[in-house]
Design a protein around this motif. Structure first.
Motif, PDB file in Angstrom:
ATOM      1  N   TYR A 173       0.855  -1.191   0.000  1.00  0.00           N
ATOM      2  CA  TYR A 173       0.000   0.000   0.000  1.00  0.00           C
ATOM      3  C   TYR A 173       0.887   1.237   0.000  1.00  0.00           C
ATOM      4  O   TYR A 173       2.025   1.215   0.480  1.00  0.00           O
ATOM      5  CB  TYR A 173      -0.916   0.014   1.217  1.00  0.00           C
ATOM      6  N   PHE A 174       0.357   2.371  -0.535  1.00  0.00           N
ATOM      7  CA  PHE A 174       1.087   3.637  -0.535  1.00  0.00           C
ATOM      8  C   PHE A 174       0.185   4.719   0.030  1.00  0.00           C
ATOM      9  O   PHE A 174      -1.041   4.591   0.045  1.00  0.00           O
ATOM     10  CB  PHE A 174       1.556   4.013  -1.944  1.00  0.00           C
ATOM     11  N   CYS A 193      -1.386  -0.768  -3.874  1.00  0.00           N
ATOM     12  CA  CYS A 193      -0.468  -0.572  -4.999  1.00  0.00           C
ATOM     13  C   CYS A 193      -0.978  -1.249  -6.265  1.00  0.00           C
ATOM     14  O   CYS A 193      -0.648  -0.824  -7.385  1.00  0.00           O
ATOM     15  CB  CYS A 193       0.919  -1.121  -4.645  1.00  0.00           C
ATOM     16  N   ARG A 199      -0.838   2.888 -10.294  1.00  0.00           N
ATOM     17  CA  ARG A 199       0.535   3.358 -10.096  1.00  0.00           C
ATOM     18  C   ARG A 199       0.597   4.873 -10.235  1.00  0.00           C
ATOM     19  O   ARG A 199       1.632   5.471 -10.025  1.00  0.00           O
ATOM     20  CB  ARG A 199       1.468   2.727 -11.129  1.00  0.00           C
ATOM     21  N   THR A 255      -0.573   8.266  -8.815  1.00  0.00           N
ATOM     22  CA  THR A 255      -1.175   8.821  -7.615  1.00  0.00           C
ATOM     23  C   THR A 255      -1.882  10.114  -7.947  1.00  0.00           C
ATOM     24  O   THR A 255      -1.517  10.825  -8.902  1.00  0.00           O
ATOM     25  CB  THR A 255      -0.106   9.075  -6.555  1.00  0.00           C
ATOM     26  N   ALA A 274       4.459   6.815  -6.055  1.00  0.00           N
ATOM     27  CA  ALA A 274       4.075   5.740  -5.127  1.00  0.00           C
ATOM     28  C   ALA A 274       5.295   4.927  -4.732  1.00  0.00           C
ATOM     29  O   ALA A 274       5.383   3.728  -4.988  1.00  0.00           O
ATOM     30  CB  ALA A 274       3.000   4.846  -5.740  1.00  0.00           C
ATOM     31  N   CYS A 322       5.347   1.487  -3.082  1.00  0.00           N
ATOM     32  CA  CYS A 322       5.075   0.305  -3.892  1.00  0.00           C
ATOM     33  C   CYS A 322       6.360  -0.266  -4.491  1.00  0.00           C
ATOM     34  O   CYS A 322       6.393  -1.434  -4.894  1.00  0.00           O
ATOM     35  CB  CYS A 322       4.085   0.644  -5.006  1.00  0.00           C
TER      36      CYS A 322
END
Length: 657
Positions: free
Chosen positions: A447-448, A459, A463, A465, A546, A549
């Protein structure tokens, strides 16, 4: 044996005796007469005349004799005497039909007798030649068993005299000695009756009973009993010769007939008077040996079986306030007993209570409190304690709240319900999916952290954000303006935007955003989410791609500080590098001056925007906060900017040491 017929004389028509003793046997006198002639004795004794003589007259036969003066048959004179009789043997008599007419008015002389006849039973005669009157009836108690008895015999002891009718009592003409009937005896001979056996004795009548038999122990009889009756069950008689049986006393019994003693009832049973058996005690009661009643179990005791010798103590956690019960009652919730044999349950002191019925201690707390180290404490804010039996280890944490360990009673507020959905666990187990660490403040592996939504995202879902999109748009716009429209953009901003006011507003937002972390004043939602948008440190370049990830460690505080600081330096370097490249191209002095002014403005703009945030980030590295772990020696000191970093760890010391 002479026979005189129709003989006549002046005196004594047949025989005249004067001063003689004679025996006349078997003579027969028929129609003889004494006619007399004027003498003094004339006309007396038609058959026989006795003048001063004694005569024995045996078996005379007289018929039709007469005398002028008297004594038609026999006359005695001048002291003459006579006796009449027969030739019968003792025990016999002649059945004489007539009585001679004699001068002796008080003496009967039987004549005209037939053959000898035996005396009837019940009579006897010991005189030879006796007449009928000589067969005398037997005296009471004596018998003549057969005819012709010379004498009567007395009945022996144990018998009584009676006649052929078997009459009982004083009987003459007794013919037999009967054995005393059952229930009677006779210790004396020559008796006409039997005596009833005394109470306590008996006679069966089968043998001659001189004395009644004494009843043995275990038996008894009333007066005149044929047998001794064995005592019935429930009765006994220890002595011989008793008229009654004795009822068994209370607490004793006899289950057989003919008992000489009663046995004690065993413990656990009882009996009343005259008990043939002992009755087992009902459930709820008990008895000792030889008891007449069963004793109800006292308060605090019970007995669930019959025939008990004692009562049982109520087990721990149960009580019985009443007597005579077969079970104890479990203590209700809120009450307990700590020892056996309790009659009442003790109430728990509030706020203590019990976890269930039938407990031995106050092992739980009432609603809105919880158990910790044997004490009931008020449930802290952020927990749900609307039931009894709450314990520290299993406190139910509400949404948006967090607890570090099962030993900790401190409840901390989280930043969102998504991160902290609540539950009765602690630590990372309280965190929602994708969250971890204290207050669920960090994203777990895979997770991010999305700085705009302030949430941890999967994640695998994307990809790109949101921060990357926003930042890219801003960069494009600013880049175009800087490269192609700097002069126009500058004039437009100078005309429509008061940059001084913008800087004041931006600075104000920056200050407000740092207030919670610097002075410890919380800002409620939704203002907190609004101010968090102004945290430009969230524009970490790693967040644009991210970074968590790629590597989970790229989202940590120390990495963010390093990357942000390097990013700021790179941005400034690129700015001046572009300026240097532009100087390689031909340009007028004015253009060069404008380029210098633009890149200088960009540098100061970057410094104005990022330096305060970078400074705050770096200073937060010295701000550690403590979280309760449940025990004093286990207090946790964590970095406030990143609660996944322990301030006492080698990692922290190596980074900030």
């Amino acid at each position: 044996g002479a026979s005189f017929t129709s003989c006549t004389a002046l005196t004594g028509g047949g025989i005249y005796l004067s001063s003689l003793t004679a025996s006349i046997t078997g003579a027969s006198f028929t129609s003889c007469s004494a006619v007399g002639s004027g003498y003094s004795t004339a006309g007396y004794g038609g058959a026989i005349y006795l003048d001063a003589s004694t005569a024995t007259l045996i078996d005379l036969a007289l018929q039709g004799n007469s005398a002028g003066a008297g004594g038609q048959d026999i006359h005695s004179h001048n002291g003459g005497t006579f006796t009449c009789g027969t030739l019968c043997e003792a025990g016999q008599y002649h059945d004489c039909q007539d009585i001679a007419d004699t001068s002796e008015s008080d003496y009967y002389c039987y004549v005209n007798c037939g053959s000898c006849t035996n005396c009837p039973k019940g009579t006897s005669s010991s005189v030879v030649g006796s007449g009928l009157a000589s067969c005398e009836p037997c005296a009471p108690g004596y018998v003549a068993h057969s005819t012709g008895d010379v004498s009567c015999t007395s009945c022996e002891e144990g018998r009584y005299a009676t006649d052929d009718t078997n009459r009982y009592g004083i009987v003459t003409l007794a013919t037999s000695c009967n054995t005393c009937p059952a229930g009677f005896h006779q210790p004396t001979a020559a008796s006409v009756y039997c005596t009833p056996c005394d109470a306590g004795t008996s006679s069966d009548g089968a043998t001659v009973t001189v004395a009644c038999t004494t009843c043995a122990a275990g038996t008894a009889s009333s007066t005149g009993s044929a047998t001794c009756t064995p005592c019935d069950p429930g009765y006994h008689q220890p002595a011989n010769g008793s008229d009654t049986c004795i009822a068994c006393g209370v607490g004793t019994y006899s289950n057989a007939t003919g008992a000489t003693a009663c046995d004690d009832c065993e413990a656990g049973t009882y009996s009343g008077t005259g008990g043939a058996t002992c009755t087992p005690c009902d459930a709820g009661k008990s008895s000792a040996a030889a008891s007449d009643i069963c004793i109800p179990c006292s308060a605090g005791k019970f007995q669930d079986e019959t025939g008990a010798t004692s009562c049982k103590d109520c087990p721990l956690g149960q009580a019985q306030p009443d007597t005579g019960y077969d079970k104890c009652v479990p203590c209700a919730v809120g009450a307990y007993t700590a020892q056996g044999g309790s009659s009442v349950c003790l109430p728990c002191p509030r706020p203590f209570t019990t976890s269930s019925t039938g407990t031995t201690s106050c092992d739980a707390c009432e609603k809105y409190s919880f158990m910790n180290a044997g004490q009931c404490l008020e449930c802290p804010e952020g927990t749900t304690c609307d039931s009894v039996g709450n314990e520290l280890a299993t406190l139910l944490v509400k949404e948006s709240y967090y607890r570090t360990t099962p030993k900790s009673s401190m409840i901390y507020e989280c930043s969102s319900e998504e991160a902290c959905p609540g539950g009765n666990t602690t630590g990372d187990a309280l965190c929602g999916e994708g969250y971890k660490a204290i207050l669920c403040s960090s994203c777990s592996g895979g997770y991010f952290f999305d700085s705009l939504s302030r949430t941890c995202r999967d994640c695998q879902s994307t990809r790109v954000t949101p921060a990357m999109v926003v930042f890219s748009i801003v960069v494009v716009i600013v880049g175009v303006m800087l490269i192609f429209m700097w002069d126009k953009a500058k004039k437009w901003f100078s005309k429509w935007v008061n940059m001084g006011k913008v800087r004041i507003v931006y600075t104000t937002f920056q200050i407000l955003h740092t207030v919670p972390s610097t002075v410890g004043v919380p800002i409620p939602e939704p203002a907190r989410s609004f101010f968090s948008i102004l945290d430009l440190s969230s524009l970490n370049p790693l967040e644009l791609i991210a970074g968590e990830c790629v590597n989970e460690g790229l989202g940590s505080y120390d990495t963010r500080v390093i990357v942000s600081t390097i990013g700021f330096g790179v941005a400034c370097t690129v700015n001046w590098l572009v300026f240097g490249i532009r100087r390689l191209f031909p340009a007028t002095p004015k253009q060069r001056l404008q380029a210098l002014s633009m890149h200088t403005s960009v540098f100061f703009g970057l410094t104005y925007i990022f330096y305060p945030t970078l400074s705050v980030m770096q200073l937060k590295g010295f701000m550690c906060v403590e979280y309760d772990a449940g025990e004093e020696e286990d207090e946790m000191r964590l970095l406030e900017a990143d609660l996944s970093i322990d301030c006492d760890s080698d990692r922290y010391q190596s980074f900030f040491g």
